[in-house]
Design a protein around this motif. Sequence first.
Motif, mmCIF file in Angstrom:
data_model
loop_
_atom_site.group_PDB
_atom_site.id
_atom_site.type_symbol
_atom_site.label_atom_id
_atom_site.label_comp_id
_atom_site.label_asym_id
_atom_site.label_seq_id
_atom_site.Cartn_x
_atom_site.Cartn_y
_atom_site.Cartn_z
ATOM 1 N N ASP A 16 39.140 46.000 63.108
ATOM 2 C CA ASP A 16 40.145 44.577 61.681
ATOM 3 C C ASP A 16 40.033 44.215 60.823
ATOM 4 O O ASP A 16 40.853 44.769 60.266
ATOM 5 C CB ASP A 16 39.982 43.267 63.311
ATOM 6 N N VAL A 17 38.767 43.838 59.802
ATOM 7 C CA VAL A 17 39.137 43.516 58.197
ATOM 8 C C VAL A 17 38.868 44.834 58.012
ATOM 9 O O VAL A 17 38.892 45.096 56.514
ATOM 10 C CB VAL A 17 37.757 42.641 57.934
ATOM 11 N N MET A 18 38.394 45.933 58.580
ATOM 12 C CA MET A 18 38.667 47.455 57.334
ATOM 13 C C MET A 18 39.504 47.466 57.226
ATOM 14 O O MET A 18 39.963 48.398 55.668
ATOM 15 C CB MET A 18 37.801 48.535 58.035
ATOM 16 N N LYS A 19 40.941 47.003 58.210
ATOM 17 C CA LYS A 19 42.019 47.324 57.725
ATOM 18 C C LYS A 19 42.739 46.558 56.221
ATOM 19 O O LYS A 19 43.836 46.988 55.506
ATOM 20 C CB LYS A 19 43.028 47.149 58.716
ATOM 21 N N ALA A 20 42.042 45.678 55.619
ATOM 22 C CA ALA A 20 42.444 45.227 54.068
ATOM 23 C C ALA A 20 40.917 45.840 52.923
ATOM 24 O O ALA A 20 41.236 45.635 52.191
ATOM 25 C CB ALA A 20 41.533 43.327 54.399
ATOM 26 N N ILE A 21 39.685 46.571 53.495
ATOM 27 C CA ILE A 21 38.721 47.130 52.981
ATOM 28 C C ILE A 21 39.699 48.362 52.067
ATOM 29 O O ILE A 21 40.108 49.570 52.762
ATOM 30 C CB ILE A 21 37.924 47.108 53.211
ATOM 31 N N SER A 22 39.510 48.271 50.865
ATOM 32 C CA SER A 22 40.129 49.547 50.250
ATOM 33 C C SER A 22 38.843 50.499 49.173
ATOM 34 O O SER A 22 38.356 49.301 48.310
ATOM 35 C CB SER A 22 40.985 49.576 49.201
ATOM 36 N N SER A 23 38.547 51.296 49.379
ATOM 37 C CA SER A 23 37.584 52.040 48.170
ATOM 38 C C SER A 23 38.219 51.870 46.554
ATOM 39 O O SER A 23 37.301 52.287 45.916
ATOM 40 C CB SER A 23 37.416 53.532 48.804
ATOM 41 N N ARG A 24 39.754 51.881 46.800
ATOM 42 C CA ARG A 24 40.562 52.270 45.444
ATOM 43 C C ARG A 24 40.337 50.585 44.904
ATOM 44 O O ARG A 24 40.645 50.335 43.418
ATOM 45 C CB ARG A 24 41.087 52.857 45.972
ATOM 46 N N THR A 25 39.186 49.125 45.017
ATOM 47 C CA THR A 25 39.985 48.714 44.790
ATOM 48 C C THR A 25 39.262 48.523 43.098
ATOM 49 O O THR A 25 37.864 48.891 42.846
ATOM 50 C CB THR A 25 39.662 47.507 44.987
ATOM 51 N N VAL A 26 40.170 47.419 42.318
ATOM 52 C CA VAL A 26 39.459 47.205 41.012
ATOM 53 C C VAL A 26 37.938 46.155 40.544
ATOM 54 O O VAL A 26 37.387 46.180 40.044
ATOM 55 C CB VAL A 26 40.555 46.910 39.775
ATOM 56 N N ILE A 27 37.610 45.472 41.891
ATOM 57 C CA ILE A 27 36.184 44.923 41.999
ATOM 58 C C ILE A 27 36.059 45.774 42.603
ATOM 59 O O ILE A 27 35.830 45.532 43.755
ATOM 60 C CB ILE A 27 36.965 43.347 42.295
ATOM 61 N N PRO A 28 34.469 45.743 42.483
ATOM 62 C CA PRO A 28 33.627 46.387 43.499
ATOM 63 C C PRO A 28 33.286 45.591 44.699
ATOM 64 O O PRO A 28 32.886 46.258 45.433
ATOM 65 C CB PRO A 28 32.697 46.732 42.565
ATOM 66 N N ILE A 29 32.724 44.334 44.349
ATOM 67 C CA ILE A 29 32.424 43.866 45.049
ATOM 68 C C ILE A 29 33.117 43.936 46.345
ATOM 69 O O ILE A 29 33.167 43.951 47.455
ATOM 70 C CB ILE A 29 32.128 41.469 44.906
ATOM 71 N N LEU A 30 34.702 44.149 46.738
ATOM 72 C CA LEU A 30 35.465 43.923 47.713
ATOM 73 C C LEU A 30 35.454 45.329 47.862
ATOM 74 O O LEU A 30 36.146 45.687 49.113
ATOM 75 C CB LEU A 30 37.480 43.649 47.386
ATOM 76 N N THR A 31 34.929 46.427 48.251
ATOM 77 C CA THR A 31 34.398 47.290 48.885
ATOM 78 C C THR A 31 33.265 47.121 50.188
ATOM 79 O O THR A 31 33.057 48.021 50.544
ATOM 80 C CB THR A 31 34.104 49.173 47.611
ATOM 81 N N GLY A 32 33.279 46.269 50.071
ATOM 82 C CA GLY A 32 31.904 45.549 50.654
ATOM 83 C C GLY A 32 31.998 44.808 51.777
ATOM 84 O O GLY A 32 33.959 44.363 51.489
ATOM 85 N N MET A 33 32.023 44.466 52.878
ATOM 86 C CA MET A 33 32.474 43.526 53.825
ATOM 87 C C MET A 33 31.691 42.088 54.089
ATOM 88 O O MET A 33 30.098 42.640 54.147
ATOM 89 C CB MET A 33 32.599 44.176 55.615
#
Length: 378
Positions: A16-33
């Motif tokens: 479920d939460v993977m649907k909100a995680i993008s590898s293209r985000t500009v904030i590095p910590i947001l590539t994490g869960m």
Amino acid sequence: MKFIIQRDQLIAGVQDVMKAISSRTVIPILTGMKIEAKQHGITLTGSDSDISIESYIPAEEDGVVHVEQIEEGTIILQAKYFPDIVRKLPEKTVEIEVDANLKVTIRSGKAEFNLNGQDAEEYPHLPKLETENSFEMSIELLKSMIKQTVFAVSTMETRPILTGVNLKLANNVLSFTATDSHRLAKREIPVTDANIEFQQVVVPGKSLTELYKILDDSEETVEISVTNNQILFRTKHLNFLSRLLDGNYPETSRLIPEQSKTKLQVKTKELLSTIDRASLLAKEERNNVVRLFTQGDSVIEISSNSPEVGTVVEEISVELIEGEELKISFSSKYMIDALKAIEYDDVTIEFTGAMRPFVIRPLNDDSILQLILPVRTY
């Protein structure tokens, strides 16, 4: 931090939460869960700053223990590796432990993974929405409203506001409207005991598409709260938060014709499959144009031709034709999308001439409306 959790529960939450995680985000910590352990359960969080999803796994529910031996704490794990690790673990339970140096150990059976975690303090705080201003509706109904409208949003960024669905709640009626300026899809439902009204809440189409996939049919209701720039959809185990689009959504009610010159009543599936066949030869053209001609009071002809490929003509009997004779051309893709969204056996289609928008509704149900602009063909 430490806990032992049922692997199936963990997999479902992670998906479920993977649907909100993008590898293209500009904030590095947001590539994490983000994983947060409290005595009452585990919360997983993913965000790409447009959408944020929290999935909650209670320690115990209905007498079934999902998580045990909980030592409280929070950690950020690399979302690139964690889901695959969890999915391939050998046993039914998973033990996750974090030491003082943010080293994470994942154990299951004889398998042991050691990952580097990140400090959860660096993770952005999700806005807390006041849930006083909220209303509830059934998940089944919300999903059908999304399905009947979201396909009509624009995919062009030239008018960003049209890439979203406009939600409006007034006089105890909730309406969803989507348009890409060539077609429009609208669905209305009555809402009782809503202590909130809003006019211009435009939710990105992308957010609603993800919400549709993630909402579990087994849960009954979803609570919806709105603030000036966020909307929250909340179920027992899930918080789905989306930003809203800025700007004024166009006034679409004036696009809908008041009266009609020609009216058809036809079986939805029959019309859909006929247009689908006619579109096979229309692929070369930009709009996949097909034509509709009325013949007498019970037959319409659907045709398409493309000079290089050939022509197709098919007649179908309809339940009813009222009014003037009609010849009209339209995009087969738009018509197919609209007919698929209407989950009724019979539809009525009302035309006000060859160059005016026409309206498709289910028979005897005004709560669903699809509007399509015809194509000029000479």
